[in-house]
Design an enzyme around this catalytic site. Structure first.
Site, PDB file in Angstrom:
ATOM      1  CB  SER A 122      -0.919  -0.013   1.215  1.00  0.00           C
ATOM      2  OG  SER A 122      -0.141  -0.101   2.387  1.00  0.00           O
ATOM      3  CD  GLU A 155      -3.503   3.874  -4.883  1.00  0.00           C
ATOM      4  OE1 GLU A 155      -3.635   5.094  -4.808  1.00  0.00           O
ATOM      5  OE2 GLU A 155      -2.894   3.207  -4.024  1.00  0.00           O
ATOM      6  CG  ASN A 194      -2.930   5.260   1.817  1.00  0.00           C
ATOM      7  OD1 ASN A 194      -4.109   5.165   2.135  1.00  0.00           O
ATOM      8  ND2 ASN A 194      -2.124   4.221   1.741  1.00  0.00           N
TER       9      ASN A 194
END
Ligand code: A1D88
Length: 647
Positions: A122, A155, A194
Site C-alpha cells: 500500500s 492502484e 493515501n
C-alpha cells in the site's frame, strides 16, 4: 518477455488481502494457488473464501457456482511449488520492505521467466522491490483496497523499470477482476489514495491538538455539511489510528500529537475497542448540530494541495486522483473536482494564510496549485482548473458516447454508491442531454455502471445539507429526459429505486434483467417521490398500483413490474444484451422523423381528451406523408426489401 495471456495466478499471503484477491481471480476464471507459510493460515484463508463465495452465490452475484469457483483454487505452503506454473504472482504479505524484497528474489528464482510479479503493497517502493529481482521490468504494483471483493479500485503502480507490456497486462488483469484501475506513474510514498486521504484525518487531529475543534464537531461538520461518509476521527478509528501514525514515519512531516498520544496509549480505534470514540460503548455519537463553527475549508484545502502535488509531480492525472478519491477513499467528490468547485484561488488563500499564521510546512502551497491560480485556472467558475470545463463535460459521474448510428449512451457512473444521484450527477445528466444535438441522435440509452444497479435513487447523504430548492431541482433533469425529442430507453440491471426509478419512468421504453428490482422507497425516509414519480407512475400503472408502490415503499421484482406494464420486457441476464440490442437497432434504423412525431403525439395525447389526442395524431400523420422517409418506406415495401431511412 511478458506474455499477457495470464491463466495461472499465485497469490502470496492468505490474509484478508491475499485471500480476497485470490477469490476475485478465481471468480474471474483463473486457476489460483494461495500460498502462505503455514498450513493453518492457508486453510483459514480458504475457509474465508468459501464463506464469501457462499454469500455471493446467495445474492446471485456469481456466474459459476461457488463450488466451481472454489475448485479453481488450491492451497500451498512451499513457495517454489506455488509459483512454478504461475503467469502472474500477486504478493500480499506483511508491509515490510526487506521481507518483500527477499520474497521477490526467491519468487524470481522459481517462477517461469515470463511471469509478472505484482505487489499489493500500500505504499512501499515498487522500484526497490523490483530491484531485488532479475526482471524489474516485469514487476508492478497492484494495490487493492480492503476488502478486495467489495472495493472497486486498484492502484496500478509503476516502478522506474516497469515495462509498458507489464502495465498493459496488469491493467487487463484488474479489468478482468471487474475492478477499476488508476495509474500511479511514480511510486511515491502512499501512492494516490493515501496521500489525499491522510490530510483529511490529520488536519482534524491537528485542529484538535490546537484547540480549534472537538472530535464530534469535526466529524459532524465533515459528514453533515460536506457529505463525507465518515468524519476524520471516525475514519481514523475505523482504519486504525496506528496506520495514520506510521504513514508519517517515512515522510518529512510529523504526526499530530493527538494521534501520537493515542498510539502510545494503544488506543488504536475500533480494533482495540477505544480510540477517539469508545467502541465498546456508543461508538461515534455525533449529531448534525455538533458541526457548527468547524473550519471545513482548512481540511479540504490540505487535501486539494496534496492533489496538486500529485498532479504537478506527474504522479497522477486529475481524473485518476478523482477516481481514487471516490472509489478508494469513498469521498463524495474527486479531490481535484472538489478544488475546482471550491475555487483554487480560495484554496490557495487559505493555505497561505495558515502557512503564515503557523509556519507549518504542511500548509506550504504546492507549486502546481500556485501555477494554476497564476494562470487564471481557478476552477469551475473560471472554466478551467485541474479540469477543463469549457466544452462538453468533463463528466465525473456520467459516461457519454455517441456511435455512428446516432445511439447516444449515457451511463450513470457511481457504482460505489449504487449509482446514487448527487446534485452534481443530476447536473451532468442534464448537461449531457443539453449538449447533444438531437439531429445527430437516433435514440438515447440510459444505464448504470457496475453490476448492481441502474440507480439506487437520489444520494441520501446529501439530504441533510441540501436546500429544499436544490432537492426540487431533481425534476429538471428528469423533465429534460422526458422531453428529449428522440426515443429514450432505460437499460435496467439491478436496483432501480427512487430517483433512478423516476428516470426510468421518464424514459419511453424500459427493459430489465429478471433479477432487477424496482420501487419508490422514499416513504421510508419520510418523503414522497420528488422526480415526477407520483404522476408518471400513476399514468403508467394506474392509481391503485401507484399508491401501493408509493405508500408501501417496497421493491418489486422485474417480473411483477413487467406484469404491471412498468417494463416493456423482463429478460434473463444472459439474454439481456441481445434484447437491448434488438430494441436499439429498431430505434436507430427506424425513420427519425416518424419516431419523433410518434413520441410527441403519444406523450401529448396522454394528458388531452381523446378528441384532442386524435387531432394531434392526424396532424402528425398528415405531416409524415410528405417526408422522404415515407417514400422510402413505401418503395421498400413494394420492392420487398428493408427500408433505408435518412440518417
Ligand atoms: C427525489 C428522489 C428521492 C430519492 O431517490 S430518495 C432515495 C431512494 N432510495 C433509497 O432509499 C435506496 C437506498 N439504498 C438502499 O436501501 C440499499 O442501498 C439497497 C437496498 C439499494 C442495496 O443494499 P445493499 O446491497 O446492502 O448495498 P449497500 O451496502 O446498502 O449500498 C452500497 C453502498 O451504496 C450506498 N448507497 C446505496 N444507495 C444510496 C443512496 N440512495 N444514497 C447514498 N448512498 C447510497 C450505501 O450507503 C453503500 O455505501 P458504503 O459502502 O459506503 O456503506
Amino acid at each position: 518477455m511478458v506474455e499477457s495471456d495470464i491463466e495461472n495466478v499465485t497469490v502470496l499471503g492468505a490474509g484478508s488481502m491475499g485471500h480476497g484477491i485470490a477469490e476475485l481471480a478465481a471468480i474471474a476464471g483463473y486457476d489460483v494457488v494461495v500460498r502462505d507459510i503455514e498450513e493453518e493460515l492457508v486453510a483459514d484463508g480458504l475457509e474465508e473464501v468459501e464463506w464469501s463465495l457462499g454469500k455471493l452465490e446467495e445474492k446471485g452475484k456469481l456466474d459459476d457456482s461457488a463450488d466451481a469457483v472454489r475448485a479453481r483454487m488450491t492451497g500451498e505452503t512451499d513457495l517454489a511449488a506455488a509459483v512454478a506454473d504461475a503467469d502472474l504472482v500477486v504478493e500480499a504479505i506483511p508491509e515490510n520492505l526487506d521481507l518483500k524484497r527477499d520474497t521477490f528474489a526467491e519468487v524470481d528464482d522459481h517462477a517461469p521467466d515470463h511471469a509478472i510479479l505484482a505487489s499489493n503493497t500500500s505504499g512501499l517502493s515498487i522500484t526497490a522491490i523490483g530491484a531485488a529481482t532479475d526482471r524489474p521490468e516485469q514487476v508492478v504494483g497492484t494495490h487493492f483496497f480492503n476488502p478486495p471483493v467489495k472495493m472497486d479500485l486498484v492502484e496500478v503502480v509503476h516502478g522506474e523499470q516497469t515495462s509498458e507490456a507489464t502495465l498493459t497486462a496488469a491493467h487487463e488483469f484488474v479489468a478482468d477482476l471487474g475492478k477499476r484501475a488508476i495509474d500511479v506513474k511514480r511510486d511515491v510514498h502512499g501512492f494516490i489514495v493515501n496521500n489525499v486521504m491522510l490530510p483529511f484525518i490529520e488536519e482534524g487531529a491537528w485542529m484538535l491538538a490546537d484547540g480549534d475543534a472537538t472530535v464530534r464537531q469535526a466529524d459532524a461538520a465533515m459528514v453533515y455539511q460536506r457529505g463525507y461518509p465518515m468524519g476524520p476521527f471516525e475514519l481514523a478509528d475505523y482504519t486504525g489510528i496506528d496506520i495514520a501514525y506510521h504513514f508519517r514515519e517515512d515522510t518529512d512531516l510529523d504526526s499530530p500529537p493527538t494521534i501520537a498520544e493515542k498510539v502510545e496509549a494503544d488506543d488504536l480505534g475500533k480494533k482495540t475497542g477505544r480510540g477517539f470514540y469508545d467502541w465498546e460503548g456508543d461508538g461515534p455519537d455525533y449529531e448534525p448540530g455538533d458541526g457548527e463553527g468547524f473550519d471545513t475549508l482548512r481540511v479540504e484545502a490540505r487535501m486539494v494541495n496534496e492533489a496538486a502535488r500529485l498532479v504537478g509531480n506527474d504522479v497522477a492525472t486529475p481524473d485518476d486522483v478523482d477516481l481514487g478519491s471516490r472509489l478508494g477513499a469513498r469521498f463524495p467528490e474527486g479531490v481535484c473536482r472538489l478544488g475546482d468547485q471550491l475555487g483554487l484561488d480560495a484554496v490557495l488563500d487559505k493555505l497561505r494564510t495558515l502557512h503564515e499564521q503557523t509556519g507549518a510546512e504542511r500548509f506550504a502551497p504546492a507549486d502546481y496549485l500556485v501555477e494554476l491560480v497564476e494562470d487564471g485556472k481557478t476552477g469551475v467558475d473560471a472554466g478551467e482548473g485541474f479540469h477543463d470545463y469549457r466544452g462538453d463535460g468533463p463528466y465525473q459521474y456520467v459516461n457519454k458516447s455517441l456511435d455512428d448510428r446516432g445511439v447516444l449512451e449515457i451511463e450513470f457512473d457511481r457504482p460505489e454508491r449504487l449509482n446514487a444521484f448527487s446534485e452534481t450527477m443530476f447536473g451532468e445528466v442534464e448537461q449531457a442531454l443539453d449538449n447533444a444535438d438531437p439531429d445527430d441522435v437516433s435514440c438515447v440509452v440510459f444505464s448504470g455502471a457496475g453490476e448492481d444497479a441502474f440507480s439506487s435513487g437520489a444520494d441520501i447523504t446529501g439530504f441533510m445539507t441540501s436546500e429544499p430548492t436544490e432537492l426540487m431541482d431533481v425534476d429538471e433533469t428528469i423533465q429534460a429526459i422526458d422531453e428529449f425529442e428522440r426515443p429514450t430507453l432505460a437499460r435496467i440491471d439491478g436496483f432501480c429505486l427512487g430517483a433512478g426509478f423516476e428516470i426510468a419512468l421518464a424514459c419511453d421504453l424500459r427493459l430489465a434483467t429478471e433479477d432487477s428490482s424496482l420501487g419508490a422507497p422514499e416513504i421510508n425516509l419520510g418523503l414522497i417521490p420528488g422526480g415526477g414519480g407520483t404522476q408518471r407512475l400513476t399514468r403508467i400503472v394506474g392509481e391503485g398500483r401507484a399508491k401501493e408502490l408509493v405508500f408501501r415503499g417496497e421493491q418489486i421484482s422485474a417480473e411483477r413490474a413487467a406484469d404491471w406494464g412498468l417494463l416493456n420486457r423482463a429478460v434473463p441476464a444472459e439474454e439481456f444484451d441481445d434484447v437491448v440490442a434488438e430494441f436499439v437497432a429498431d430505434l436507430a434504423n427506424g425513420p427519425k422523423t416518424a419516431l419523433k412525431v410518434a413520441k410527441r403525439v403519444i406523450d401529448d395525447g396522454q394528458d388531452a381528451s381523446l378528441d384532442t389526442g386524435l387531432d394531434v395524431e392526424s396532424q402528425g400523420f398528415g405531416l409524415l406523408t410528405t417526408t422522404d422517409d415515407m417514400v422510402e418506406g413505401v418503395t421498400a415495401f413494394r420492392d420487398d426489401r428493408e427500408p433505408e431511412f435518412e440518417r
